[in-house]
Design an enzyme around this catalytic site. Structure first.
Site, PDB file in Angstrom:
ATOM      1  N   THR A 160       0.866  -1.180   0.000  1.00 50.73           N
ATOM      2  CA  THR A 160       0.000   0.000   0.000  1.00 50.73           C
ATOM      3  C   THR A 160       0.907   1.237   0.000  1.00 50.73           C
ATOM      4  O   THR A 160       1.392   1.650  -1.037  1.00 50.73           O
ATOM      5  CB  THR A 160      -0.979  -0.005   1.187  1.00 50.73           C
ATOM      6  OG1 THR A 160      -0.266  -0.273   2.402  1.00 50.73           O
ATOM      7  CG2 THR A 160      -2.055  -1.066   0.985  1.00 50.73           C
ATOM      8  N   LYS A 186       4.122  -6.983   3.564  1.00 49.60           N
ATOM      9  CA  LYS A 186       3.844  -5.575   3.357  1.00 49.60           C
ATOM     10  C   LYS A 186       3.488  -4.985   4.720  1.00 49.60           C
ATOM     11  O   LYS A 186       3.013  -5.662   5.617  1.00 49.60           O
ATOM     12  CB  LYS A 186       2.698  -5.354   2.370  1.00 49.60           C
ATOM     13  CG  LYS A 186       1.319  -5.836   2.786  1.00 49.60           C
ATOM     14  CD  LYS A 186       0.501  -4.951   3.709  1.00 49.60           C
ATOM     15  CE  LYS A 186       0.381  -3.545   3.206  1.00 49.60           C
ATOM     16  NZ  LYS A 186      -0.493  -2.737   4.174  1.00 49.60           N
ATOM     17  N   THR A 197      -0.143  -3.785  11.415  1.00 49.21           N
ATOM     18  CA  THR A 197      -0.933  -3.739  10.202  1.00 49.21           C
ATOM     19  C   THR A 197      -0.090  -4.256   9.066  1.00 49.21           C
ATOM     20  O   THR A 197       0.788  -3.580   8.599  1.00 49.21           O
ATOM     21  CB  THR A 197      -1.424  -2.343   9.852  1.00 49.21           C
ATOM     22  OG1 THR A 197      -2.228  -2.452   8.706  1.00 49.21           O
ATOM     23  CG2 THR A 197      -0.368  -1.368   9.624  1.00 49.21           C
ATOM     24  N   GLU A 283       5.501   4.663   7.711  1.00 46.97           N
ATOM     25  CA  GLU A 283       5.146   5.779   6.831  1.00 46.97           C
ATOM     26  C   GLU A 283       5.907   7.045   7.209  1.00 46.97           C
ATOM     27  O   GLU A 283       5.845   7.516   8.340  1.00 46.97           O
ATOM     28  CB  GLU A 283       3.643   6.017   6.879  1.00 46.97           C
ATOM     29  CG  GLU A 283       2.869   4.921   6.175  1.00 46.97           C
ATOM     30  CD  GLU A 283       1.372   5.032   6.349  1.00 46.97           C
ATOM     31  OE1 GLU A 283       0.658   4.462   5.511  1.00 46.97           O
ATOM     32  OE2 GLU A 283       0.912   5.663   7.312  1.00 46.97           O
ATOM     33  N   ASN A 406      -0.850  10.319   5.668  1.00 45.51           N
ATOM     34  CA  ASN A 406      -2.132   9.873   6.197  1.00 45.51           C
ATOM     35  C   ASN A 406      -3.228  10.909   6.111  1.00 45.51           C
ATOM     36  O   ASN A 406      -4.409  10.589   6.196  1.00 45.51           O
ATOM     37  CB  ASN A 406      -1.948   9.395   7.641  1.00 45.51           C
ATOM     38  CG  ASN A 406      -1.315   8.024   7.688  1.00 45.51           C
ATOM     39  OD1 ASN A 406      -1.977   7.025   7.434  1.00 45.51           O
ATOM     40  ND2 ASN A 406      -0.029   7.962   7.979  1.00 45.51           N
ATOM     41  N   THR A 411      -6.770  10.036  -1.270  1.00 46.34           N
ATOM     42  CA  THR A 411      -6.707  10.895  -2.457  1.00 46.34           C
ATOM     43  C   THR A 411      -5.331  10.899  -3.098  1.00 46.34           C
ATOM     44  O   THR A 411      -5.166  11.431  -4.156  1.00 46.34           O
ATOM     45  CB  THR A 411      -7.079  12.341  -2.075  1.00 46.34           C
ATOM     46  OG1 THR A 411      -6.216  12.789  -1.020  1.00 46.34           O
ATOM     47  CG2 THR A 411      -8.513  12.407  -1.621  1.00 46.34           C
TER      48      THR A 411
END
Length: 411
Positions: A160, A186, A197, A283, A406, A411
């Protein structure tokens, strides 16, 4: 191959190039089917023969539809022959329609590869609460050919917000037979025990009893995948699936086998490596952080303390800023819920001691700043004097980019 580890009177295991298609009889591929704009988003994993299977799933009470399907599949014969995986859409919190579509993914892939439906597991990752573009997935599955492998796109198709693919492969000789254990994963955001996650797929050509495989996975998870955190959020879709197809034709392994330790050590390395890759790829992260707690009264105390420190946003931001603000580490230990004697604590940043037996130590701020800027991982050592147990947790720094990623995830 580089020899990594050797144990007295036991086989050595070696790191080698490879991924989930490296063990005998496994194949994998992936491509773009239209869920995402451009990137690969549909992946498949296949074993030439049914494989003993084990799995561990997220503790989030809102488990996604694919988890329900995979649980059911494994429960029937304790085996899997394949996995069908999509990214870009989690198929989570999608009601009966989402569950129906997860079953359809299982059915279509089973028909495509010519196996029984219950020998297929399903996994999804991506945005929660949006309808699955099921026709795109159906068309994608129709184009799968297990004769046309593409491991690079398999690893890309499960991602992702990850910034790199994650894989590891080791070989170990057990009683004269070489077996291979490999994994791909991942995970980047919404990472927190238990579990993180993440999706992780581990394959091996070892012949191993199913109950022993589940035992190994469940126990190793606790010291690897469940010891990482990025942002404190536990996902709806996390799963780790292990498949052992026995094609190495070794003497069957089980917890009672004299060679069990060799398999277990190699399996642990695979899980730990994947867990550290996930933590490193948090991230927006710029570096991996490792917290080791020693001298704890119990293993659980050591785990709680290490995970609390690694999960502290104040600690994480200090590491991003290369600020040796050890008071934030003390603060996290204080609210962890673990009772410790303040005068028994020693803390070090790498080799730089900042607290010794509860007393602050003079140290070079410049040296500490340089260490935090240049080291990867940044290591934090917390030594207690309460017992003999220890634990290690992994995480990452917290950066401006985490908020940016995040804030615009959909989008």
């Amino acid at each position: 191959m580089n020899k990594l580890y050797e144990k007295t009177n036991a086989a050595s295991y070696y790191i080698t190039q490879g991924s989930v298609n490296s063990p005998k009889g496994f194949r994998a591929g992936g491509f773009h089917c239209g869920i995402k704009r451009k990137r690969p988003d549909l992946a498949w994993l296949y074993s030439e023969v049914p494989a003993n299977a084990a799995a561990v799933y997220t503790t989030n009470q809102f488990q996604a539809a694919p988890i329900t399907v995979t649980k059911e599949s494994i429960s029937i014969d304790k085996q899997l022959q394949g996995m069908i995986i999509n990214s870009g859409n989690a198929n989570a919190y999608t009601g009966e329609k989402g569950l129906e579509q997860a079953y359809l993914m299982r059915k279509w892939y089973a028909e495509k590869v010519g196996t029984k439906e219950h020998l297929v597991g399903v996994s999804s990752t991506g945005v929660i609460g949006e309808p699955l573009p099921i026709e795109k997935i159906r068309n994608g599955i129709a184009n799968i050919s297990v004769e046309q492998e593409d491991i690079i796109n398999f690893e890309k198709a499960i991602l992702t917000t990850d910034t790199f693919t994650k894989h590891v492969c080791v070989k170990v000789e057990i009683n004269g037979t070489e077996i291979t254990i490999a994994g791909a994963a991942k995970g980047s955001g919404m990472i927190h025990p238990n579990m993180a996650t993440m999706l992780s797929f581990i394959t091996t050509d070892a012949d191993i009893e199913q109950e022993s495989l589940q035992y190994a996975l469940s126990n190793i998870i606790n010291d690897t995948f469940n010891m990482i955190t990025v942002d404190g959020d536990t996902s709806t879709n996390d799963m780790v699936v292990a498949m052992a197809n026995g094609m190495a034709e070794n003497e069957q392994l089980s917890v009672n086998n004299p060679y069990w330790d060799q398999f277990y050590e190699a399996f642990t390395y695979v899980c730990q490596s994947l867990a550290k890759y996930i933590a490193k790829d948090g991230e927006g992260a710029t570096k991996l952080v490792e917290v080791k707690v020693t001298g704890a009264k119990t293993k659980e105390d050591a785990k709680t303390l290490s995970k609390t420190v690694i999960g502290s946003n104040l600690v994480k931001t200090a590491i991003f800023g290369a600020d040796a603000n050890w008071g934030r580490i003390i603060n996290a230990i204080g609210y962890s819920g673990v009772k410790v004697d303040p005068m028994s604590i020693s803390i070090a940043l790498g080799s730089i001691t900042v607290v010794h037996n509860g007393v602050p130590v003079d140290f070079s701020e410049e040296e500490a700043t340089q260490y935090m800027k240049e080291s990867d991982p940044v290591q934090i050592f917390v030594a207690l004097q309460d017992g003999n147990d220890e634990a290690i947790a992994w995480g990452c720094d917290l950066t401006y980019d985490y908020v940016k990623i995040n804030a615009s995830y959909r989008t």
